[in-house]
Design an enzyme around this catalytic site. Sequence first.
Site, PDB file in Angstrom:
ATOM      1  N   CYS A 158       0.402   0.828  -1.279  1.00 43.64           N
ATOM      2  CA  CYS A 158       0.824   2.011  -2.037  1.00 43.64           C
ATOM      3  C   CYS A 158       1.294   1.663  -3.439  1.00 43.64           C
ATOM      4  O   CYS A 158       1.607   2.561  -4.212  1.00 43.64           O
ATOM      5  CB  CYS A 158       1.900   2.787  -1.273  1.00 43.64           C
ATOM      6  N   ASP A 186       4.045   0.174  -4.432  1.00 45.95           N
ATOM      7  CA  ASP A 186       5.488   0.173  -4.637  1.00 45.95           C
ATOM      8  C   ASP A 186       6.031  -1.254  -4.605  1.00 45.95           C
ATOM      9  O   ASP A 186       5.540  -2.103  -3.850  1.00 45.95           O
ATOM     10  CB  ASP A 186       6.187   0.989  -3.544  1.00 45.95           C
ATOM     11  N   CYS A 191       6.989   5.641  -5.712  1.00 49.37           N
ATOM     12  CA  CYS A 191       7.046   7.090  -5.531  1.00 49.37           C
ATOM     13  C   CYS A 191       8.479   7.550  -5.240  1.00 49.37           C
ATOM     14  O   CYS A 191       9.393   6.741  -5.069  1.00 49.37           O
ATOM     15  CB  CYS A 191       6.118   7.493  -4.393  1.00 49.37           C
ATOM     16  N   CYS A 198       7.396   4.151   3.246  1.00 49.71           N
ATOM     17  CA  CYS A 198       8.247   3.778   2.109  1.00 49.71           C
ATOM     18  C   CYS A 198       9.583   3.212   2.566  1.00 49.71           C
ATOM     19  O   CYS A 198      10.181   2.390   1.878  1.00 49.71           O
ATOM     20  CB  CYS A 198       8.520   4.985   1.220  1.00 49.71           C
TER      21      CYS A 198
END
Length: 161
Positions: free
Chosen positions: A44, A46, A69, A113
């Site tokens: 993703c 991150d 995000c 996340c």
Amino acid sequence: MIDEEFNNSSITYNEKTLDHFTNPRNVGVVKNYNGRGKIGEVGCGDVCEITILVENERINDINFRVYGCAGAVATSSAVTELAKGKLCEEALKLTDDDVVDFLGGLPEQKKHCSLLGIRALKQAIYDYWLYKQLLDSGQVTNRDEHEKIREDLFQQFANEF
């Protein structure tokens, strides 16, 4: 990316998660930290870095920096809140589910996340223990020397794969 995420009707964050995103707690780098963890999620994009100051095996200060995000920001903020004041052994028992529960839930597609901050926290604790061991044995005298050894070890490990 964030505007797109908030305008996407399939992603809805609750009030507590939005609060941790818009008003993140413990942002930055702990001055004179003695443990650091940095984790990136290629899937993703991150990246999260957590620094800690441990005294008598208790996390007395903890900060984070994150690129990612809204979910990554909120969950990293939540991890710092959950870990602050805990003994290292207690903080190691924290899970991604604890983070999701603390925030009152996350959209299903954003639950991954929550792993970012937990993994960075655990790495920071293990880094602290390594630093402490190297200090106690006289192999390093300061954090800069530890960072050099740590960098060399990671490079050797990376070269093997």
